[in-house]
Design a protein around this motif. Structure first.
Motif, short mmCIF file in Angstrom:
data_model
loop_
_atom_site.label_atom_id
_atom_site.label_comp_id
_atom_site.label_asym_id
_atom_site.label_seq_id
_atom_site.Cartn_x
_atom_site.Cartn_y
_atom_site.Cartn_z
N VAL A 18 -21.46 -14.65 28.19
CA VAL A 18 -21.95 -14.83 26.82
C VAL A 18 -21.10 -13.97 25.88
O VAL A 18 -20.54 -12.95 26.29
N GLY A 199 -22.56 -19.81 25.06
CA GLY A 199 -22.42 -19.30 26.41
C GLY A 199 -21.49 -20.14 27.25
O GLY A 199 -21.00 -21.19 26.82
N PHE A 311 -31.55 -16.38 25.88
CA PHE A 311 -30.25 -16.91 25.48
C PHE A 311 -30.33 -18.09 24.50
O PHE A 311 -29.30 -18.50 23.96
#
Length: 354
Positions: A18, A199, A311
């Motif tokens: 990430v 990501g 995320f």
């Protein structure tokens, strides 16, 4: 019993990456309020989506100040190329290191990305830095969207199965934040601002291998007719415009169970042999719809909710973040990866524990 593929294909390793900048959900809401709120009366009506998305934070490729700017195609794609190359290298090196394999041993490179344009494609742009062989085959895939994590891995597995002792590196990189259009007043853009992050994930596969994390058994895809308007991109002058229909959760709840049966039918695996479904967490409502359609107890898709919380929705790589958590927690004898994407389509791939 599953229908055996011509050659055994093993998933040797999985790694994720990430970008460094973290955006808390409250910051995302404040950003959207600042950019949308004064110009769109509906923002107050839609603002609760930030609180109900099941997201606490996500990673983005630029500091939050960058997103206040007015960026066109060239500027957005410049950021995409710079950040995507860096994330590709980080994820790919992670997968290679975990498998104990050198970059020069990779025979084929499969790359999935839909949030920017790279020609030459990403694996070519980083080939010298990575140390890939000059004769390594390259298979860049575009347009798969959120389904790309499963579709791309399935494509890599088919290529591996075609030849004995073939090593394939699959990498998917999506930088959704570079494509979010804060200049365009639409419900879809507000929802996208609440959901999407950035990501990358990488998997190393090898045919003829009996070790590794899991054996890839096979899968399938299903494209629903007359569903092009549910999810995708509109190509516009300042950049890509997101298509994200509110009908996705009810569509998933109505159609997912039948789709899974059809995919499993292609593999020859009975549903009762699936120890766990490993799903792309498109959003909190989508996860709930998946549990309802697949007749899973509420809360079953816990890793999916955890990845979404930490995320956000990173598009294609997200399902591999979920798989990574499942592997760390202890994979059941068999799992079915599932992801929905533009088309409107669903991709499924069965993995058996090594």
């Amino acid at each position: 019993m599953p229908r055996e593929s011509h050659r055994r294909v093993a998933l040797l390793s999985l790694a994720t990456a990430v970008p460094p900048h973290i955006l808390q959900q409250e910051e995302a809401k404040a950003l959207a309020r600042a950019l949308f709120g004064l110009r769109m009366r509906l923002f107050e009506q839609l603002e609760p989506v930030f609180d109900n998305a099941g997201i606490a934070r996500r990673h983005i490729v630029r500091p939050v100040e960058w997103y206040h700017g007015d960026h066109g195609w060239k500027a957005r794609n410049h950021v995409y190329l710079e950040a995507a190359e860096a994330l590709y290298v980080e994820a790919a090196r992670g997968a290679l290191d975990r498998a104990g394999i050198e970059a020069g041993e990779v025979d084929c490179l499969v790359t999935v990305s839909t949030t920017g344009i790279a020609t030459p494609s990403l694996e070519a742009r980083v080939a010298g830095k990575m140390g890939f062989r000059a004769d390594a085959e390259r298979v860049p895939l575009f347009g798969l969207g959120c389904a790309g994590g499963v579709s791309g891995l399935a494509t890599a597995a088919r290529l591996a199965a075609a030849r004995e002792n073939t090593t394939i590196l699959f990498v998917t990189v999506e930088l959704c934040s570079t494509s979010i259009r804060l200049d365009k007043l639409s419900k879809a853009n507000i929802v996208a601002t609440a959901l999407f992050g950035d990501g990358a994930a990488a998997c190393l596969l090898r045919s003829g291998e009996s070790e590794g994390l899991a054996k890839i058994e096979g899968g399938g895809e299903l494209l629903w007719p007359d569903s092009l308007g549910i999810m995708g991109w509109e190509v516009e002058d300042p950049g890509l415009g997101v298509i994200f229909d509110r009908a996705i959760p009810p569509f998933v709840e109505e159609h997912m169970a039948e789709a899974v049966e059809r995919i499993l039918g292609k593999t020859g695996i009975d549903r009762d042999r699936i120890g766990r479904f490993t799903c792309h967490p498109g959003g909190a409502k989508v996860i709930a719809a998946l549990e309802a359609s697949l007749e899973l107890a509420e809360g079953t898709l816990d890793h999916e909710r955890g990845v979404l919380r930490d995320f956000g929705n990173m598009s294609a790589p997200t399902v591999l973040f979920v798989l990574e958590r499942l592997l760390q927690a202890g994979m059941p004898a068999r799992t079915l990866l599932l992801a929905l994407g533009p088309g409107f389509t669903v991709s499924g791939l069965s993995l058996a524990r090594a």
